[in-house]
Design an enzyme around this catalytic site. Structure first.
Site, PDB file in Angstrom:
ATOM      1  N   ASP A 282       1.086 -12.111 -21.786  1.00 59.68           N
ATOM      2  CA  ASP A 282      -0.038 -11.261 -21.397  1.00 59.68           C
ATOM      3  C   ASP A 282       0.287  -9.778 -21.555  1.00 59.68           C
ATOM      4  O   ASP A 282      -0.611  -8.924 -21.502  1.00 59.68           O
ATOM      5  CB  ASP A 282      -0.478 -11.554 -19.962  1.00 59.68           C
ATOM      6  CG  ASP A 282       0.612 -11.339 -18.918  1.00 59.68           C
ATOM      7  OD1 ASP A 282       1.747 -10.972 -19.286  1.00 59.68           O
ATOM      8  OD2 ASP A 282       0.339 -11.547 -17.714  1.00 59.68           O
ATOM      9  N   GLU A 283       1.554  -9.439 -21.789  1.00 59.36           N
ATOM     10  CA  GLU A 283       1.932  -8.030 -21.920  1.00 59.36           C
ATOM     11  C   GLU A 283       1.334  -7.376 -23.163  1.00 59.36           C
ATOM     12  O   GLU A 283       1.283  -6.144 -23.251  1.00 59.36           O
ATOM     13  CB  GLU A 283       3.450  -7.887 -21.907  1.00 59.36           C
ATOM     14  CG  GLU A 283       4.058  -8.320 -20.586  1.00 59.36           C
ATOM     15  CD  GLU A 283       5.534  -7.986 -20.471  1.00 59.36           C
ATOM     16  OE1 GLU A 283       5.947  -6.896 -20.893  1.00 59.36           O
ATOM     17  OE2 GLU A 283       6.280  -8.845 -19.946  1.00 59.36           O
TER      18      GLU A 283
ATOM     19  N   TYR B 156       8.962  -4.547 -26.803  1.00 60.09           N
ATOM     20  CA  TYR B 156       8.814  -5.996 -26.679  1.00 60.09           C
ATOM     21  C   TYR B 156       7.372  -6.424 -26.875  1.00 60.09           C
ATOM     22  O   TYR B 156       7.058  -7.273 -27.719  1.00 60.09           O
ATOM     23  CB  TYR B 156       9.320  -6.469 -25.317  1.00 60.09           C
ATOM     24  CG  TYR B 156       8.801  -7.835 -24.936  1.00 60.09           C
ATOM     25  CD1 TYR B 156       9.090  -8.946 -25.716  1.00 60.09           C
ATOM     26  CD2 TYR B 156       8.000  -8.016 -23.811  1.00 60.09           C
ATOM     27  CE1 TYR B 156       8.603 -10.203 -25.386  1.00 60.09           C
ATOM     28  CE2 TYR B 156       7.507  -9.268 -23.459  1.00 60.09           C
ATOM     29  CZ  TYR B 156       7.813 -10.356 -24.257  1.00 60.09           C
ATOM     30  OH  TYR B 156       7.316 -11.594 -23.932  1.00 60.09           O
TER      31      TYR B 156
END
Length: 340
Positions: free
Chosen positions: A123-124, A147
């Protein structure tokens, strides 16, 4: 089915391997055994006739293609990734090559063999929420760390290969995972192990950052559900329906330790607020409507129950985590952007 699982010696990947074999699938575990991988995670299934292990790096396209050709899987669950935000701040290149180039190689190998790809993401990629709102499958991408940017790129590749090449692809985006076999650098095991050692328990900033917590075994169950019943070309957000501020989670862990492994003083006395990491997203929260309504899946583990089980697991498996404490970066403050 015969499943090929990339990153199957890691935290989430090993949970998928164990569950898939328990449910009667054949599994080929592809893992290059980086610092965060551990074959002990799959020791319970290592002797199964349904299990095969291939040590290789997904960045090696030719070697990966050969593995696909040799085993001819029906589907691949692509979990291999560099995943620690702090490490991505200090050394982003490995995240770009593994998460982007590695995903390209997986997609190309799957395209050659004609097998389904379940691409597992985070979900990032959606960025940071304010005090209200939820991430849906149509939320705009707004990655804010090396990331999450590398995972966003890999998501786009997976969807592009479906549209351009008609490769059968499904994408999932999950919330924060926790549970057994999580590498010591992540938040929950860091709190547990620092507390047991009597060391300060670091909390970034004020601890107000909020995450939705998903038990890893619930996540593995959801992934197999999506693979077996999900719609090709669709995306599914997988959440734990357990939003908690970091400081409240840390205090919860300390309270469970006080109960399960009492010390001379409350473990909460060890909580220490430290400088926040760069670009720390304030809040993540998943809207699970699609996977719940379309596939009938919901998480089964609530956060209080799951944290207690996780604390007990680390208390009962000291030999597992003690063997990992000397690995690169464990116990060291990362994420300051001071190394390359």
């Amino acid at each position: 089915m015969k499943l090929l699982v990339t990153g199957g010696a890691g935290f989430i990947g090993s949970a998928v391997v164990r569950l898939a074999i328990a449910r009667g699938h054949e599994v080929v575990n592809v893992d290059c055994l980086t610092y965060a991988a551990c074959l002990d995670n799959v020791s319970s299934v290592a002797d199964s006739a349904a299990y095969r292990f291939e040590q290789m790096d997904i960045r090696d396209g030719a070697a990966l293609a050969a593995v696909f050709k040799r085993h001819q899987p029906d589907a691949v669950l692509h979990l291999a990734a560099e995943s620690h935000v702090d490490r991505s701040i200090d050394g982003p290149e490995t995240f770009l090559t593994t998460n982007i180039l590695g995903t390209f190689n997986v997609l190309e190998a799957a395209r050659t063999q004609g097998c389904t790809v379940l691409h597992v993401s985070t979900d990032e990629v959606f960025g940071s929420l304010g005090a209200t709102g939820l991430f849906t499958e149509t939320s705009p991408y707004d990655p804010r760390s090396p990331y999450s940017a590398s995972k966003a790129a890999s998501d786009h590749l997976a969807r592009a290969w479906h549209t351009t090449y008609d490769l059968p692809v499904i994408v999932t985006n999950c919330s924060n995972n926790y549970g057994p076999y999580q590498f010591p650098e992540k938040l929950i095991p860091t709190v547990i192990l620092n507390a047991l050692a009597g060391r300060p328990i670091p909390v970034y900033g004020t601890g107000a950052n909020v995450r939705d917590w998903l038990h890893v075994e619930d996540h593995a169950d959801a992934l197999l559900c999506v693979l077996e019943t999900g719609q090709i070309g669709q995306s599914y957000n997988i959440g734990g329906e357990n939003e908690v501020a970091n400081i409240d989670l840390v205090r919860m862990i300390c309270g469970q330790l006080d109960d399960l492994h009492p010390s001379d003083a409350p473990y909460g006395d060890l909580i220490t607020f430290v400088e926040d990491r760069p670009g720390h997203d304030m809040r993540y929260a998943i809207d699970p409507t699609r996977i719940r309504d379309d596939l009938g899946w919901r998480p089964s583990v609530q956060i209080t129950q799951g944290v207690r089980q996780t604390v007990q697991w680390y208390l009962d498996h000291r030999s597992w985590w003690e063997a990992l404490l000397e690995r690169d970066g464990v116990g060291v403050r990362l994420g300051r952007g001071t190394t390359r």
